[in-house]
Design a protein around this motif. Structure first.
Motif, mmCIF file in Angstrom:
data_model
loop_
_atom_site.group_PDB
_atom_site.id
_atom_site.type_symbol
_atom_site.label_atom_id
_atom_site.label_comp_id
_atom_site.label_asym_id
_atom_site.label_seq_id
_atom_site.Cartn_x
_atom_site.Cartn_y
_atom_site.Cartn_z
ATOM 1 N N VAL A 301 0.843 -1.203 0.000
ATOM 2 C CA VAL A 301 0.000 0.000 0.000
ATOM 3 C C VAL A 301 0.876 1.249 0.000
ATOM 4 N N ARG A 302 1.934 1.245 0.821
ATOM 5 C CA ARG A 302 2.821 2.413 0.868
ATOM 6 C C ARG A 302 3.500 2.647 -0.480
ATOM 7 N N LEU A 303 3.865 1.567 -1.158
ATOM 8 C CA LEU A 303 4.499 1.699 -2.471
ATOM 9 C C LEU A 303 3.536 2.228 -3.524
ATOM 10 N N CYS A 304 2.258 2.160 -3.224
ATOM 11 C CA CYS A 304 1.250 2.716 -4.131
ATOM 12 C C CYS A 304 0.779 4.092 -3.662
ATOM 13 N N GLY A 305 1.576 4.741 -2.832
ATOM 14 C CA GLY A 305 1.265 6.093 -2.426
ATOM 15 C C GLY A 305 0.249 6.221 -1.326
ATOM 16 N N GLY A 306 -0.045 5.111 -0.618
ATOM 17 C CA GLY A 306 -0.959 5.173 0.512
ATOM 18 C C GLY A 306 -2.337 4.616 0.250
ATOM 19 N N SER A 307 -2.639 4.277 -1.002
ATOM 20 C CA SER A 307 -3.933 3.672 -1.341
ATOM 21 C C SER A 307 -3.747 2.772 -2.553
ATOM 22 N N VAL A 308 -4.403 1.597 -2.517
ATOM 23 C CA VAL A 308 -4.357 0.690 -3.669
ATOM 24 C C VAL A 308 -5.682 0.697 -4.425
ATOM 25 N N GLU A 309 -6.581 1.582 -4.086
ATOM 26 C CA GLU A 309 -7.872 1.658 -4.755
ATOM 27 C C GLU A 309 -7.665 1.845 -6.260
ATOM 28 N N GLY A 310 -8.136 0.855 -7.047
ATOM 29 C CA GLY A 310 -8.038 0.922 -8.496
ATOM 30 C C GLY A 310 -6.661 0.626 -9.057
ATOM 31 N N ARG A 311 -5.669 0.362 -8.220
ATOM 32 C CA ARG A 311 -4.307 0.083 -8.691
ATOM 33 C C ARG A 311 -4.199 -1.344 -9.204
ATOM 34 N N ARG A 312 -3.444 -1.518 -10.256
ATOM 35 C CA ARG A 312 -3.225 -2.850 -10.830
ATOM 36 C C ARG A 312 -1.966 -3.450 -10.216
ATOM 37 N N SER A 330 -1.794 -20.077 2.382
ATOM 38 C CA SER A 330 -0.741 -19.469 1.576
ATOM 39 C C SER A 330 -0.569 -17.987 1.904
ATOM 40 N N PRO A 331 0.625 -17.548 2.292
ATOM 41 C CA PRO A 331 0.855 -16.119 2.494
ATOM 42 C C PRO A 331 0.605 -15.307 1.226
ATOM 43 N N ALA A 332 0.948 -15.875 0.063
ATOM 44 C CA ALA A 332 0.767 -15.152 -1.195
ATOM 45 C C ALA A 332 -0.692 -14.804 -1.418
ATOM 46 N N LEU A 333 -1.570 -15.786 -1.245
ATOM 47 C CA LEU A 333 -2.993 -15.527 -1.453
ATOM 48 C C LEU A 333 -3.561 -14.654 -0.342
ATOM 49 N N ASP A 334 -3.053 -14.793 0.859
ATOM 50 C CA ASP A 334 -3.494 -13.941 1.969
ATOM 51 C C ASP A 334 -3.235 -12.474 1.631
ATOM 52 N N VAL A 335 -2.015 -12.170 1.188
ATOM 53 C CA VAL A 335 -1.676 -10.795 0.840
ATOM 54 C C VAL A 335 -2.498 -10.326 -0.358
ATOM 55 N N ALA A 336 -2.665 -11.208 -1.358
ATOM 56 C CA ALA A 336 -3.461 -10.849 -2.534
ATOM 57 C C ALA A 336 -4.889 -10.468 -2.141
ATOM 58 N N LEU A 337 -5.476 -11.238 -1.229
ATOM 59 C CA LEU A 337 -6.850 -10.973 -0.799
ATOM 60 C C LEU A 337 -6.926 -9.694 0.042
ATOM 61 N N GLN A 338 -5.904 -9.439 0.863
ATOM 62 C CA GLN A 338 -5.888 -8.189 1.628
ATOM 63 C C GLN A 338 -5.897 -6.983 0.695
ATOM 64 N N LEU A 339 -5.090 -7.048 -0.366
ATOM 65 C CA LEU A 339 -5.013 -5.923 -1.303
ATOM 66 C C LEU A 339 -6.289 -5.789 -2.122
ATOM 67 N N ALA A 341 -9.233 -6.616 -1.129
ATOM 68 C CA ALA A 341 -10.261 -6.090 -0.236
ATOM 69 C C ALA A 341 -10.158 -4.576 -0.081
ATOM 70 N N GLN A 342 -8.968 -4.008 -0.357
ATOM 71 C CA GLN A 342 -8.776 -2.561 -0.285
ATOM 72 C C GLN A 342 -8.984 -1.880 -1.634
ATOM 73 N N GLY A 343 -9.475 -2.644 -2.615
ATOM 74 C CA GLY A 343 -9.834 -2.046 -3.900
ATOM 75 C C GLY A 343 -8.836 -2.231 -5.009
ATOM 76 N N ALA A 344 -7.741 -2.955 -4.774
ATOM 77 C CA ALA A 344 -6.764 -3.178 -5.831
ATOM 78 C C ALA A 344 -7.310 -4.149 -6.873
ATOM 79 N N VAL A 345 -6.837 -3.990 -8.101
ATOM 80 C CA VAL A 345 -7.138 -4.940 -9.175
ATOM 81 C C VAL A 345 -5.970 -5.930 -9.196
ATOM 82 N N PRO A 438 7.791 5.571 -4.262
ATOM 83 C CA PRO A 438 6.565 4.822 -4.462
ATOM 84 C C PRO A 438 5.875 5.235 -5.751
ATOM 85 N N VAL A 439 4.878 4.440 -6.150
ATOM 86 C CA VAL A 439 4.077 4.796 -7.303
ATOM 87 C C VAL A 439 3.306 6.059 -6.977
ATOM 88 N N ALA A 440 3.356 7.022 -7.858
ATOM 89 C CA ALA A 440 2.662 8.295 -7.626
ATOM 90 C C ALA A 440 1.161 8.118 -7.823
#
Length: 440
Positions: A301-312, A330-339, A341-345, A438-440
């Motif tokens: 999330v920090r690398l995406c500028g504080g929000s992953v909403e709509g980020r790919r 799986s930690p990989a799927l856990d992290v994927a689902l967390q992101l 859930a915050q609106g990331a694609v 981070p990503v702007a």
């Protein structure tokens, strides 16, 4: 010898195939007819390197068969119980229902003088309970815990680092020696002990490995705050012969079907016996592991500028570790689902586990080819260190991305090479260059 293997999931299928390769006549029993059909056709129902050639070798030689008929057990001299003992759905304790069902299926077909051998990972006292269920059959009981690692299970069966026999009194040691003669002839250490000790060895081993992993992840969090580098720290620790370097890689935590559930089962046993120090220690280990996953998602999330909403975002990995298609915990799927859930694609790629991941996580997108998965993404997150990912050409991978930013959740990439290729590289618990943005 004539041997039966009851339960042909991950443990049982590997055990049956390796016993047949040692020259025994083996029948594998499972109540899943689809699994039986696959195994009888020489196909593994899961990904495990080296297993299918071993299955075909045993089947072609006539030393290996698979069935759903318990009556086929009657001719065996030795019966191995290899069913799963997953974590209970309502508590930390192990669910022994599959084991008890297996004993019930075996009991009418076991001959006097036969040996029943438990391989499943069970709480202390289970062997005594199984011995009670077998009372009146004239069969003997032993407990012979397994120490297989997914991805190297065939090698671990053929060349184990130790054999453990849990027996009552003098016990059937000579019979087990005959079963494992080919292994013992190679000089494999053999430990003969009582039931309770044998039952504890596997959970104690897995709890210790979990402790090492959680320790280095906690140290990694400290390193991030202090400006130190946990990768170099781990390297230096590993040169200490008292510590060793294995299981000292900081990252997004551990998963799978063994370490987490065995850790919790051991903790449950400690609670039941009032061993508060062990209960508290294992609780802390489990909590640090969960926090490692949360920190990986938070770093993304920090690398995406504080929000992953709509980020790919592309997740490199679905299996809990390389070499398997197992996605349990799986930690990989856990992290994927967390992101997600915050609106990331979120798009996930994995060389073996996509089929299982699609079934469990339909809300995520999936791509088989890594470069296709990376195309147009603003952040890549490595969470399963498959060689297909660690060996990616960083320049080609950067060209596919909308923004070349990577979070190395396993500290497995060549950071310098990826930075030279234009990536903003971020590891876990490692020093970050001041120029990484981070990503702007």
């Amino acid at each position: 010898m004539k041997i039966s293997v009851i339960g042909c999931g991950y443990l049982g299928a590997v055990h049956a195939a390796t016993l047949a390769s040692m020259g025994h006549d083996v029948v594998g029993l499972d109540n899943d007819s689809a699994r039986v059909a696959l195994l009888a056709g020489g196909r593994a129902p899961f990904h495990e390197p080296g297993l299918e050639p071993l299955l075909r070798e045993g089947l072609d030689a006539g030393r290996l068969e698979f069935t759903a008929d318990p009556a086929r057990l009657a001719a065996a001299d030795v019966h191995f119980l290899c069913v799963g003992t997953p974590q209970s759905k309502t508590a930390n304790a192990a669910d022994l229902s599959q084991l008890l069902d297996a004993v019930a299926a075996l009991r009418p077909h076991v001959r006097p003088g036969a040996l029943v051998v438990g391989k499943s990972t069970v709480p202390v006292g289970t062997a005594n309970a199984v011995a009670g269920y077998l009372s009146g059959t004239g069969a003997e009981l032993a407990w012979n815990p397994e120490f297989l690692r997914q991805g190297t299970a065939v090698q671990d069966s053929l060349l184990p680092d130790r054999l453990v026999y849990g027996v009552a009194g003098d016990g059937p040691v000579s019979v087990l020696d005959a079963v494992y003669a080919a292994v013992l002839d190679r000089g494999t250490p053999r430990v003969v002990t009582d039931f309770a000790t044998a039952e504890l060895i596997k959970v104690a081993a897995n709890a210790f490995l979990a402790l090492k992993l959680s320790f280095i992840n906690a140290v990694g969090e400290f390193c991030e705050d202090a400006g130190a580098d946990v990768v170099r720290l781990s390297e230096a620790l590993g040169h200490d012969g008292r510590i060793g370097g294995r299981y000292l890689q900081a990252g997004a935590g551990f998963g799978g079907g063994c370490l987490p559930k065995d850790l919790r089962s051991f903790r449950s046993q400690a609670q039941q016996r009032g061993v508060e120090s062990l209960d508290e220690l294992l609780s802390l280990v489990d909590g640090i592991n969960a926090d490692a996953r949360f920190r990986a998602a938070e770093r993304a999330v920090r690398l995406c500028g504080g929000s992953v909403e709509g980020r790919r975002i592309t997740i490199l990995g679905a299996a809990f570790k390389p070499g398997t298609d197992d996605i349990r915990d799986s930690p990989a799927l856990d992290v994927a689902l967390q992101l997600a859930a915050q609106g990331a694609v979120v798009t996930v790629t994995d060389p073996q586990a996509l089929g299982n991941a699609r079934l469990q996580c339909p809300q995520l997108a999936f791509e088989a080819e890594p470069l296709d998965a990376l195309r147009g993404a603003e952040l890549a997150v490595l969470l399963t260190e498959w060689p297909e990912f660690t060996g990616l050409d960083p320049e080609a991978a950067a060209a596919a991305m909308a923004r070349a930013v990577v979070l190395d959740g396993r500290n497995a990439l060549d950071a310098a090479a990826w930075r030279r290729a234009g990536w903003a590289y971020c590891g876990m618990g490692a020093q970050q260059p001041r120029t990484s943005s981070p990503v702007a």
